[in-house]
Design a protein around this motif. Structure first.
Motif, PDB file in Angstrom:
ATOM      1  N   ARG A  85       0.741  -1.304  -0.048  1.00 22.09           N
ATOM      2  CA  ARG A  85       0.019   0.028   0.134  1.00 22.09           C
ATOM      3  C   ARG A  85       0.794   1.213   0.284  1.00 22.09           C
ATOM      4  N   GLU A  86       2.228   1.166   0.395  1.00 25.02           N
ATOM      5  CA  GLU A  86       3.174   2.391   0.195  1.00 25.02           C
ATOM      6  C   GLU A  86       3.255   2.793  -1.128  1.00 25.02           C
ATOM      7  N   LEU A  87       3.009   1.792  -2.067  1.00 24.47           N
ATOM      8  CA  LEU A  87       3.209   2.438  -3.527  1.00 24.47           C
ATOM      9  C   LEU A  87       2.181   3.036  -4.083  1.00 24.47           C
ATOM     10  N   ARG A  88       1.076   3.542  -3.342  1.00 29.11           N
ATOM     11  CA  ARG A  88      -0.065   4.245  -3.569  1.00 29.11           C
ATOM     12  C   ARG A  88       0.369   5.518  -4.260  1.00 29.11           C
ATOM     13  N   GLU A  89       1.130   6.528  -3.489  1.00 25.59           N
ATOM     14  CA  GLU A  89       1.611   7.458  -3.945  1.00 25.59           C
ATOM     15  C   GLU A  89       2.623   7.671  -5.038  1.00 25.59           C
ATOM     16  N   PRO A  90       3.557   6.845  -4.819  1.00 21.83           N
ATOM     17  CA  PRO A  90       4.398   6.771  -6.212  1.00 21.83           C
ATOM     18  C   PRO A  90       3.845   6.351  -7.540  1.00 21.83           C
ATOM     19  N   VAL A  91       2.776   5.522  -7.408  1.00 27.65           N
ATOM     20  CA  VAL A  91       2.002   4.988  -8.566  1.00 27.65           C
ATOM     21  C   VAL A  91       1.079   5.966  -9.004  1.00 27.65           C
ATOM     22  N   LEU A  92       0.619   6.795  -8.087  1.00 29.10           N
ATOM     23  CA  LEU A  92      -0.550   7.827  -8.560  1.00 29.10           C
ATOM     24  C   LEU A  92       0.273   9.064  -9.144  1.00 29.10           C
ATOM     25  N   ARG A  93       1.267   9.369  -8.687  1.00 23.97           N
ATOM     26  CA  ARG A  93       2.437  10.460  -9.149  1.00 23.97           C
ATOM     27  C   ARG A  93       2.871   9.937 -10.628  1.00 23.97           C
ATOM     28  N   LEU A  94       3.369   8.604 -10.672  1.00 21.31           N
ATOM     29  CA  LEU A  94       3.482   8.324 -12.057  1.00 21.31           C
ATOM     30  C   LEU A  94       2.435   8.295 -13.086  1.00 21.31           C
ATOM     31  N   ALA A  95       1.219   7.840 -12.530  1.00 24.65           N
ATOM     32  CA  ALA A  95      -0.064   7.959 -13.551  1.00 24.65           C
ATOM     33  C   ALA A  95      -0.175   9.517 -13.936  1.00 24.65           C
ATOM     34  N   ARG A  96       0.127  10.532 -13.154  1.00 24.86           N
ATOM     35  CA  ARG A  96      -0.176  11.799 -13.451  1.00 24.86           C
ATOM     36  C   ARG A  96       0.789  12.103 -14.391  1.00 24.86           C
ATOM     37  N   TRP A  97       2.260  11.936 -14.038  1.00 19.44           N
ATOM     38  CA  TRP A  97       3.285  12.095 -15.020  1.00 19.44           C
ATOM     39  C   TRP A  97       3.207  11.586 -16.341  1.00 19.44           C
ATOM     40  N   GLY A  98       2.664  10.516 -16.416  1.00 16.18           N
ATOM     41  CA  GLY A  98       2.479   9.657 -17.608  1.00 16.18           C
ATOM     42  C   GLY A  98       1.377  10.479 -18.572  1.00 16.18           C
ATOM     43  N   MET A  99       0.366  11.072 -17.923  1.00 16.05           N
ATOM     44  CA  MET A  99      -0.756  11.531 -18.785  1.00 16.05           C
ATOM     45  C   MET A  99      -0.176  12.591 -19.784  1.00 16.05           C
ATOM     46  N   ALA A 100       1.048  13.304 -19.274  1.00 13.20           N
ATOM     47  CA  ALA A 100       1.517  14.080 -20.507  1.00 13.20           C
ATOM     48  C   ALA A 100       1.944  13.462 -21.825  1.00 13.20           C
ATOM     49  N   PHE A 101       2.070  12.055 -21.787  1.00 12.06           N
ATOM     50  CA  PHE A 101       2.609  11.260 -22.850  1.00 12.06           C
ATOM     51  C   PHE A 101       1.488  10.659 -23.781  1.00 12.06           C
ATOM     52  N   LEU A 102       0.222  10.696 -23.243  1.00 17.04           N
ATOM     53  CA  LEU A 102      -0.844  10.032 -23.759  1.00 17.04           C
ATOM     54  C   LEU A 102      -1.097  10.487 -25.226  1.00 17.04           C
ATOM     55  N   GLY A 103      -1.230   9.827 -26.199  1.00 15.44           N
ATOM     56  CA  GLY A 103      -1.438  10.316 -27.542  1.00 15.44           C
ATOM     57  C   GLY A 103      -2.940  10.306 -27.728  1.00 15.44           C
ATOM     58  N   SER A 104      -3.324  10.234 -28.797  1.00 17.46           N
ATOM     59  CA  SER A 104      -4.723  10.211 -29.238  1.00 17.46           C
ATOM     60  C   SER A 104      -5.206   8.818 -28.752  1.00 17.46           C
ATOM     61  N   PRO A 105      -6.643   8.415 -28.306  1.00 13.70           N
ATOM     62  CA  PRO A 105      -7.015   7.072 -27.951  1.00 13.70           C
ATOM     63  C   PRO A 105      -7.342   6.456 -29.325  1.00 13.70           C
ATOM     64  N   GLU A 106      -6.150   5.738 -29.593  1.00 18.20           N
ATOM     65  CA  GLU A 106      -6.472   4.750 -31.072  1.00 18.20           C
ATOM     66  C   GLU A 106      -7.332   3.767 -30.633  1.00 18.20           C
ATOM     67  N   GLU A 107      -8.023   3.121 -31.622  1.00 18.33           N
ATOM     68  CA  GLU A 107      -8.826   1.911 -31.395  1.00 18.33           C
ATOM     69  C   GLU A 107      -8.391   0.664 -30.776  1.00 18.33           C
ATOM     70  N   ASN A 108      -7.147   0.415 -30.989  1.00 20.13           N
ATOM     71  CA  ASN A 108      -6.294  -0.752 -30.397  1.00 20.13           C
ATOM     72  C   ASN A 108      -5.929  -0.560 -29.024  1.00 20.13           C
ATOM     73  N   LEU A 109      -6.236   0.750 -28.565  1.00 15.36           N
ATOM     74  CA  LEU A 109      -5.647   0.952 -26.970  1.00 15.36           C
ATOM     75  C   LEU A 109      -7.163   0.535 -25.806  1.00 15.36           C
ATOM     76  N   GLU A 110      -6.734  -0.321 -24.931  1.00 16.15           N
ATOM     77  CA  GLU A 110      -7.890  -0.515 -23.831  1.00 16.15           C
ATOM     78  C   GLU A 110      -7.991   0.513 -23.100  1.00 16.15           C
ATOM     79  N   VAL A 111      -9.248   0.696 -22.799  1.00 14.99           N
ATOM     80  CA  VAL A 111      -9.467   1.838 -21.475  1.00 14.99           C
ATOM     81  C   VAL A 111     -10.638   0.921 -20.815  1.00 14.99           C
ATOM     82  N   ARG A 112     -10.443   1.219 -19.523  1.00 17.39           N
ATOM     83  CA  ARG A 112     -11.471   0.659 -18.446  1.00 17.39           C
ATOM     84  C   ARG A 112     -11.877   1.625 -17.619  1.00 17.39           C
TER      85      ARG A 112
END
Length: 221
Positions: A85-112
């Protein structure tokens, strides 16, 4: 037959962390467990492409290292230990950081839909919660979650808000992630009908500022 774990062989905290969570798929397994316990079949459904042998190997390794706990019965799922559970903050920060690299949502990309719940937690800026005493509810496809600001601290929780939410947002998972990645503003999503918001304008602005979707008005900076 499992493969030997590849280790960096460096006496360094970061290298040691990567020895545990740096293998392909491992952090995505952690992502799923941050959203709640998961059974083996649920992992396979939410992580298309992982393969049963690789999943079994990753779960075994994480269990042996004390990051996750095995289910005690068939009805229960794997879950994070206190160490995990100590990974919550680092993982959330990584997710936030990674949003800058999200391209357009192509059809082959999964989303949940439940990834939207994680995105909300990554996007929240507690600095803007100090003057908020209200809750916001999100309906993303078929899941519902809410943010409640308790004692000036925003907390994201699964399920509907038990009271009356100041803002209720309805959208789909792809639109939600696009908004979080700032590829689409909430106002563009509203105009195109991909997002609906119920609530007064000031509350909508406060929720958008809290989630970093619009700059704070000068008076609250």
């Amino acid at each position: 037959m499992g493969h030997a774990r590849r280790l960096y062989g460096q006496y360094c905290g970061l290298a040691s962390a990567l020895d545990v969570i740096g293998e392909r798929w491992t952090l995505l397994i952690i992502r799923e467990l941050l959203l709640g316990p998961k059974r083996y079949g649920e992992f396979l459904a939410e992580l298309p492409g992982i393969g049963t042998n690789l999943l079994a190997e990753r779960l075994k390794t994480l269990t042996e290292l004390g990051v996750i706990a095995k289910p005690e019965s068939r009805d229960q799922g794997y879950e994070l230990t206190e160490l995990g559970r100590e990974l919550r903050e680092p993982v959330l920060r990584l997710a936030r950081w990674g949003m800058a690299f999200l391209g357009s949502p192509e059809e082959n990309l999964e989303v949940r839909p439940h990834w939207g719940f994680l995105a909300v937690q990554a996007m929240m800026d507690p600095a803007f919660a100090s003057d908020i005493d209200e809750a916001y509810e999100f309906h993303v496809d078929d899941i519902v979650f809410h943010i409640d600001v308790v004692g000036r601290r925003p907390i994201a929780m699964e399920g509907p808000y038990p009271g009356v939410a100041a803002v209720v947002a309805r959208t789909d998972a792809q639109t939600f992630v696009e908004i979080g990645a700032k590829r689409l503003t909430p106002f563009e999503a509203l105009a195109s009908g991909r997002l609906s918001l119920t609530g007064d304008t000031d509350a909508v602005i406060r929720s958008s500022v809290l989630l970093g979707l619009m700059p704070a008005p000068a008076s609250v900076r």
